[in-house]
Design a protein around this motif. Structure first.
Motif, PDB file in Angstrom:
ATOM      1  N   SER A 131     -37.826 -14.283  24.949  1.00  0.00           N
ATOM      2  CA  SER A 131     -38.438 -15.576  25.272  1.00  0.00           C
ATOM      3  C   SER A 131     -37.523 -16.455  26.091  1.00  0.00           C
ATOM      4  CB  SER A 131     -38.852 -16.299  23.987  1.00  0.00           C
ATOM      5  OG  SER A 131     -39.921 -15.616  23.402  1.00  0.00           O
ATOM      6  N   ASP A 132     -36.441 -15.879  26.585  1.00  0.00           N
ATOM      7  CA  ASP A 132     -35.528 -16.600  27.466  1.00  0.00           C
ATOM      8  C   ASP A 132     -35.068 -17.916  26.841  1.00  0.00           C
ATOM      9  OD1 ASP A 132     -34.017 -17.189  29.650  1.00  0.00           O
ATOM     10  OD2 ASP A 132     -35.672 -17.995  30.837  1.00  0.00           O
ATOM     11  N   LEU A 133     -34.463 -17.789  25.664  1.00  0.00           N
ATOM     12  CA  LEU A 133     -33.957 -18.967  24.966  1.00  0.00           C
ATOM     13  C   LEU A 133     -32.432 -18.832  24.861  1.00  0.00           C
ATOM     14  CD1 LEU A 133     -36.699 -19.103  22.198  1.00  0.00           C
ATOM     15  CD2 LEU A 133     -36.404 -20.730  24.077  1.00  0.00           C
ATOM     16  N   PRO A 134     -31.704 -19.440  25.796  1.00  0.00           N
ATOM     17  CA  PRO A 134     -30.252 -19.249  25.835  1.00  0.00           C
ATOM     18  C   PRO A 134     -29.504 -20.045  24.762  1.00  0.00           C
ATOM     19  CG  PRO A 134     -30.968 -20.640  27.646  1.00  0.00           C
ATOM     20  CD  PRO A 134     -32.200 -20.270  26.896  1.00  0.00           C
ATOM     21  N   VAL A 135     -29.593 -19.558  23.549  1.00  0.00           N
ATOM     22  CA  VAL A 135     -28.928 -20.229  22.422  1.00  0.00           C
ATOM     23  C   VAL A 135     -27.555 -19.598  22.206  1.00  0.00           C
ATOM     24  CG1 VAL A 135     -31.148 -20.690  21.318  1.00  0.00           C
ATOM     25  CG2 VAL A 135     -29.868 -18.648  20.690  1.00  0.00           C
ATOM     26  N   ILE A 136     -26.743 -20.275  21.399  1.00  0.00           N
ATOM     27  CA  ILE A 136     -25.407 -19.755  21.073  1.00  0.00           C
ATOM     28  C   ILE A 136     -25.325 -19.621  19.547  1.00  0.00           C
ATOM     29  CG2 ILE A 136     -22.924 -20.244  21.166  1.00  0.00           C
ATOM     30  CD1 ILE A 136     -23.571 -22.009  23.665  1.00  0.00           C
ATOM     31  N   TRP A 137     -24.879 -18.448  19.100  1.00  0.00           N
ATOM     32  CA  TRP A 137     -24.601 -18.277  17.671  1.00  0.00           C
ATOM     33  C   TRP A 137     -23.098 -18.167  17.504  1.00  0.00           C
ATOM     34  CZ3 TRP A 137     -28.132 -15.023  20.225  1.00  0.00           C
ATOM     35  CH2 TRP A 137     -29.470 -15.199  19.892  1.00  0.00           C
ATOM     36  N   ILE A 138     -22.502 -19.054  16.736  1.00  0.00           N
ATOM     37  CA  ILE A 138     -21.084 -18.912  16.380  1.00  0.00           C
ATOM     38  C   ILE A 138     -21.055 -18.367  14.951  1.00  0.00           C
ATOM     39  CG2 ILE A 138     -18.887 -20.094  16.005  1.00  0.00           C
ATOM     40  CD1 ILE A 138     -19.707 -22.100  18.142  1.00  0.00           C
ATOM     41  N   VAL A 139     -20.607 -17.115  14.827  1.00  0.00           N
ATOM     42  CA  VAL A 139     -20.635 -16.454  13.521  1.00  0.00           C
ATOM     43  C   VAL A 139     -19.263 -16.596  12.866  1.00  0.00           C
ATOM     44  CG1 VAL A 139     -21.027 -14.295  12.298  1.00  0.00           C
ATOM     45  CG2 VAL A 139     -22.396 -14.839  14.329  1.00  0.00           C
ATOM     46  N   MET A 140     -19.222 -17.370  11.795  1.00  0.00           N
ATOM     47  CA  MET A 140     -17.966 -17.597  11.047  1.00  0.00           C
ATOM     48  C   MET A 140     -17.815 -16.430  10.077  1.00  0.00           C
ATOM     49  SD  MET A 140     -18.690 -21.655  10.387  1.00  0.00           S
ATOM     50  CE  MET A 140     -17.080 -22.348  10.085  1.00  0.00           C
ATOM     51  N   ASP A 141     -16.981 -15.481  10.492  1.00  0.00           N
ATOM     52  CA  ASP A 141     -16.969 -14.178   9.832  1.00  0.00           C
ATOM     53  C   ASP A 141     -15.843 -14.067   8.807  1.00  0.00           C
ATOM     54  OD1 ASP A 141     -16.906 -11.542   9.170  1.00  0.00           O
ATOM     55  OD2 ASP A 141     -16.459 -10.793  11.184  1.00  0.00           O
ATOM     56  N   ASN A 142     -16.224 -14.217   7.524  1.00  0.00           N
ATOM     57  CA  ASN A 142     -15.217 -14.030   6.464  1.00  0.00           C
ATOM     58  C   ASN A 142     -15.506 -12.777   5.651  1.00  0.00           C
ATOM     59  OD1 ASN A 142     -17.418 -14.879   5.035  1.00  0.00           O
ATOM     60  ND2 ASN A 142     -16.598 -16.905   4.560  1.00  0.00           N
ATOM     61  N   THR A 143     -16.325 -11.903   6.216  1.00  0.00           N
ATOM     62  CA  THR A 143     -16.632 -10.598   5.611  1.00  0.00           C
ATOM     63  C   THR A 143     -17.111 -10.751   4.163  1.00  0.00           C
ATOM     64  OG1 THR A 143     -14.688  -9.934   6.882  1.00  0.00           O
ATOM     65  CG2 THR A 143     -15.769  -8.210   5.658  1.00  0.00           C
ATOM     66  N   ALA A 144     -17.918 -11.741   3.949  1.00  0.00           N
ATOM     67  CA  ALA A 144     -18.413 -12.002   2.581  1.00  0.00           C
ATOM     68  C   ALA A 144     -19.537 -13.037   2.617  1.00  0.00           C
ATOM     69  CB  ALA A 144     -17.277 -12.561   1.723  1.00  0.00           C
ATOM     70  N   PHE A 145     -20.288 -13.057   1.551  1.00  0.00           N
ATOM     71  CA  PHE A 145     -21.080 -14.242   1.242  1.00  0.00           C
ATOM     72  C   PHE A 145     -20.071 -15.221   0.652  1.00  0.00           C
ATOM     73  CE2 PHE A 145     -24.473 -10.886   0.559  1.00  0.00           C
ATOM     74  CZ  PHE A 145     -25.235 -11.226   1.666  1.00  0.00           C
ATOM     75  N   GLY A 146     -19.277 -15.800   1.572  1.00  0.00           N
ATOM     76  CA  GLY A 146     -18.024 -16.438   1.184  1.00  0.00           C
ATOM     77  C   GLY A 146     -18.144 -17.532   0.144  1.00  0.00           C
ATOM     78  N   THR A 147     -19.133 -18.404   0.289  1.00  0.00           N
ATOM     79  CA  THR A 147     -19.241 -19.529  -0.648  1.00  0.00           C
ATOM     80  C   THR A 147     -19.457 -19.021  -2.069  1.00  0.00           C
ATOM     81  OG1 THR A 147     -20.207 -20.791   1.148  1.00  0.00           O
ATOM     82  CG2 THR A 147     -20.501 -21.691  -1.055  1.00  0.00           C
ATOM     83  N   ILE A 148     -20.290 -18.016  -2.192  1.00  0.00           N
ATOM     84  CA  ILE A 148     -20.594 -17.502  -3.541  1.00  0.00           C
ATOM     85  C   ILE A 148     -19.431 -16.640  -4.029  1.00  0.00           C
ATOM     86  CG2 ILE A 148     -22.314 -16.327  -4.967  1.00  0.00           C
ATOM     87  CD1 ILE A 148     -23.338 -18.859  -3.523  1.00  0.00           C
ATOM     88  N   ALA A 149     -18.806 -15.923  -3.086  1.00  0.00           N
ATOM     89  CA  ALA A 149     -17.624 -15.139  -3.454  1.00  0.00           C
ATOM     90  C   ALA A 149     -16.546 -16.064  -4.022  1.00  0.00           C
ATOM     91  CB  ALA A 149     -17.096 -14.389  -2.230  1.00  0.00           C
ATOM     92  N   GLY A 150     -16.357 -17.205  -3.389  1.00  0.00           N
ATOM     93  CA  GLY A 150     -15.349 -18.168  -3.843  1.00  0.00           C
ATOM     94  C   GLY A 150     -15.695 -18.742  -5.212  1.00  0.00           C
ATOM     95  N   LEU A 151     -16.967 -19.016  -5.407  1.00  0.00           N
ATOM     96  CA  LEU A 151     -17.431 -19.583  -6.684  1.00  0.00           C
ATOM     97  C   LEU A 151     -17.199 -18.584  -7.812  1.00  0.00           C
ATOM     98  CD1 LEU A 151     -19.031 -22.146  -7.630  1.00  0.00           C
ATOM     99  CD2 LEU A 151     -21.124 -20.802  -7.311  1.00  0.00           C
ATOM    100  N   GLU A 152     -17.524 -17.317  -7.549  1.00  0.00           N
ATOM    101  CA  GLU A 152     -17.342 -16.285  -8.570  1.00  0.00           C
ATOM    102  C   GLU A 152     -15.852 -16.075  -8.848  1.00  0.00           C
ATOM    103  OE1 GLU A 152     -19.326 -12.534  -7.840  1.00  0.00           O
ATOM    104  OE2 GLU A 152     -18.570 -11.700  -9.709  1.00  0.00           O
ATOM    105  N   GLU A 153     -15.082 -16.088  -7.792  1.00  0.00           N
ATOM    106  CA  GLU A 153     -13.623 -15.935  -7.936  1.00  0.00           C
ATOM    107  C   GLU A 153     -13.066 -17.054  -8.823  1.00  0.00           C
ATOM    108  OE1 GLU A 153     -11.476 -13.586  -6.583  1.00  0.00           O
ATOM    109  OE2 GLU A 153      -9.851 -14.667  -7.618  1.00  0.00           O
ATOM    110  N   MET A 154     -13.524 -18.275  -8.561  1.00  0.00           N
ATOM    111  CA  MET A 154     -13.007 -19.428  -9.296  1.00  0.00           C
ATOM    112  C   MET A 154     -13.316 -19.316 -10.795  1.00  0.00           C
ATOM    113  SD  MET A 154     -13.621 -23.374  -8.298  1.00  0.00           S
ATOM    114  CE  MET A 154     -15.281 -23.649  -8.884  1.00  0.00           C
ATOM    115  N   HIS A 155     -14.519 -18.861 -11.110  1.00  0.00           N
ATOM    116  CA  HIS A 155     -14.925 -18.847 -12.514  1.00  0.00           C
ATOM    117  C   HIS A 155     -14.654 -17.527 -13.213  1.00  0.00           C
ATOM    118  CE1 HIS A 155     -16.845 -22.780 -12.652  1.00  0.00           C
ATOM    119  NE2 HIS A 155     -17.238 -22.547 -11.412  1.00  0.00           N
TER     120      HIS A 155
END
Ligand SMILES: Cc1ncc(C[n+]2csc(CCOP(=O)(O)OP(=O)(O)O)c2C)c(N)n1
Length: 589
Positions: free
Chosen positions: A484-508
């Motif tokens: 569809s010719d939509l020149p968008v930009i994806w910036i992928v913050m790659d921490n090789t994880a579902f990082g937020t949940i990984a951090g939460l599980e790690e913490m607890h």
């Protein structure tokens, strides 16, 4: 010669010309101002697609219906118009459900057109019918999150139902409406003038002068007032009126996640977001306020620190005045001294007008306190903002993005560090340029919603800032952008994880079982930049912190769909507020 009296001659009633309903429908949608429909085909909707392809409306075809719904949602947010989605029946309709529910919980106007089985086969289990509890029952799946679900049983009802759908989606508190169309009705013959009713113009609800003056008095006389702004202020395009009111009475402003951008980032009365991922300053001022005027907000859990009075709001003793378009929001989470059901723009304009020139209590060193509170919180990550560390610090990603993206560029987030970090730490100066999923907090929103944002505002950069988990949920967004010719930009913050949940599980629990990406016990790093290139888009893999700024600059300049993959440390977003879930987790070993 016999003469025949005129009255005896049988009257030839001219037959109103008939046409195929799909053609009449697309012409009607054009008349309503629909310029684009996001969707995915199926045998139940090709009758409609045939007409759509010959209309002026564009069709953005996606490879998954969830993408279509999020894209329509993004389009609605960035254009202020209704987002329109087209799905096949059964699995098409259920695939889109997450995107439609996300739109519902963020009050986004949307009309979903879904194909269904032929109406004359209801209940006989034709191909893909959902009928375990009732014949032709798929439309009920959308009931809990749509303002209204329609199944059209007679072709003659099509015009009325579509008029109602567009009316309901936009009026009052906006939201999605489903129109479920048995496929034979897309081929029905209807009189050419059948679609003759357009939705009424709606005069929005304002606020009466006595109420306005009561609210202005309360704020002016208060010792520690706060204005608390939600997404309703932005969707009503009421940010100028909000700033006028805050200026007139010198009232500091805190906001919700969806309210970010309600006041210019550099405004001396802006405190920032409240709640779990908020700013200490905003939480403190909200908690110790004597009067809060909340407007266009649900006073929802994350921004209210799970309503725990020790962290964000202590109501009472704080007196709460709450303005919202939806009466159901008023008084739900806190005792409310005065509730006002009104449009945020009209209400704020009336309040700002009533406040003009009004004397107010001395605010002491308020502006200095705000500047100090913001400066001190920023100091926590000042080093990270320029850190050359590799994998990058998330804050460095934000700083490069803020430097390179023009102020009016759209920043579309997903869930994870991207959403929480941007809401807390990223300056937004142009209202409406921060687009995020709040109510349902749907992973997968950002990569797809950015497509609709770009469609709505083709001349401004549209940048999705997303995690690797959120992006890899559905990389076919790249195909949709290319086709569809939509020149968008994806910036992928790659921490090789579902990082937020990984951090939460790690913490607890001391580990991140089930939350990290691994293969044979090692981190599993996918090459998303290569995936982008394989779809024909541009893809850059960032190899050092210094590479990122130039990569963003190139992507904005090239005006081509571009994915930038940024290896990133999985560092938590600071959480100055409280979230009740942290009291729930218990280890059993
Ligand atoms: C559809 C959906 N599934 C699960 C979740 C729960 N969830 C919230 S944040 C998150 C992790 C997101 O991972 P990623 O996109 O990599 O971002 P990061 O947290 O690493 O910044 C998950 C799984 C969600 N919000 N939505």
């Amino acid at each position: 010669m016999t003469t025949v009296a005129k009255s005896a001659i049988p009257r030839v009633v001219p037959q109103a010309a008939t046409r195929i309903s799909s053609y009449l429908l697309t012409e009607y949608l054009e008349r309503l101002g629909v310029e684009v429909i996001f969707g995915l085909c199926g045998h139940t909707v090709i009758g409609f697609l045939d007409a759509l392809g010959k209309s002026k409306i564009r069709f953005v075809s996606t490879r998954h219906e969830q993408i279509a719904a999020h894209a329509a949602d993004g389009y609605a947010r960035a254009s202020g118009k209704v987002g329109v989605v087209l799905t096949h029946l059964g699995p098409g309709l259920t695939n889109a459900a997450t995107g439609v529910a996300n739109a519902a919980l963020d009050s986004i106007p949307m009309v979903v057109i879904a194909g269904d089985i032929p109406s004359y086969f209801y209940g006989r289990h034709p191909h893909q019918e959902v009928n375990l509890h009732q014949d032709a029952d798929q439309f009920q799946i959308y009931r809990p999150f749509c303002k209204r679900v329609y199944r059209i049983d007679h072709a003659e009802d099509m015009p009325r139902v579509f008029e109602r759908a567009f009316h309901l989606a936009q009026s009052g508190r906006p939201g999605p409406v489903l129109v479920d169309v048995p496929m034979d009705l897309f081929s029905a013959e209807l009189s050419s003038d059948a679609f003759n009713q357009t939705p009424p113009e709606i005069a929005k609800q304002g606020i009466d002068p006595a109420t306005a003056s009561r609210i202005v008095d309360a704020l002016a006389n208060a010792k520690r007032p706060v204005i608390y702004a939600g997404g309703g202020v932005l969707s009503a395009r009421a940010t100028a009126e909000l700033t006028d009111l805050a200026d007139a009475l010198e009232v500091p402003v805190a906001h919700t996640l969806m309210g970010k951008g309600c006041v210019h980032e550099d405004h001396p009365l802006l405190m920032g977001q409240s709640g779990f991922w908020g700013l200490p300053l905003a939480n403190e001022k909200c908690r110790t306020a004597d009067v809060i005027l909340a407007i266009g907000t649900r006073l929802a859990e994350a921004n209210s620190s799970s309503w725990d009075p020790r962290f964000t709001f202590a109501i009472p003793p704080t007196r709460l005045i709450h303005i919202d378009i939806d009466p159901a929001e008023i008084g739900r989470n806190y005792p409310t001294e005065l509730g006002v059901v009104a449009d945020a723009k009209l209400a704020l304009a009336a309040l700002a007008e009533a406040a003009k020139g009004r004397r107010h209590a001395d605010r002491g060193r308020l502006r200095e306190e705000i500047a100090k509170g913001r400066r001190e919180f920023r100091a926590n990550w000042a080093d990270q903002w320029t850190s050359d560390q590799y994998p990058l610090r998330p804050e460095r990603i934000l700083s490069e993005l803020r430097k390179e993206a023009p102020e009016d560029a759209f920043i579309v987030t997903d869930v994870g560090w991207n959403k929480n970090g941007v809401a807390q730490q990223f300056p937004i100066t142009v209202p409406g340029t921060f687009i995020t999923p709040s109510g349902l907090a749907t992973m997968g929103f950002g990569p797809a919603a950015v497509l609709g944002v770009k469609y709505a505002q083709p001349d401004r950069p549209a940048i999705a800032l997303v995690g690797d988990g959120g992006f890899s949920a559905n990389p076919s967004v790249i195909a949709a952008a290319m086709e569809s010719d939509l020149p968008v930009i994806w910036i992928v913050m790659d921490n090789t994880a579902f990082g937020t949940i990984a951090g939460l599980e790690e913490m607890h629990y001391g580990w991140s079982f089930g939350c990290t990406f691994e293969c044979n016990g090692k981190p599993y790093v996918a090459d998303y930049a290569a995936i982008a290139r394989s779809f024909g888009a541009d893809g850059h893999f960032i190899k050092s912190a210094g590479d990122l700024g130039p990569a963003i600059r190139t992507a904005i300049k090239s005006n081509r769909p571009t994915l930038i993959q940024v290896p990133m440390e999985n560092a938590p977003t600071p959480t100055p507020g409280h979230w009740d879930i942290n009291d729930i987790y218990r280890r059993g070993d």
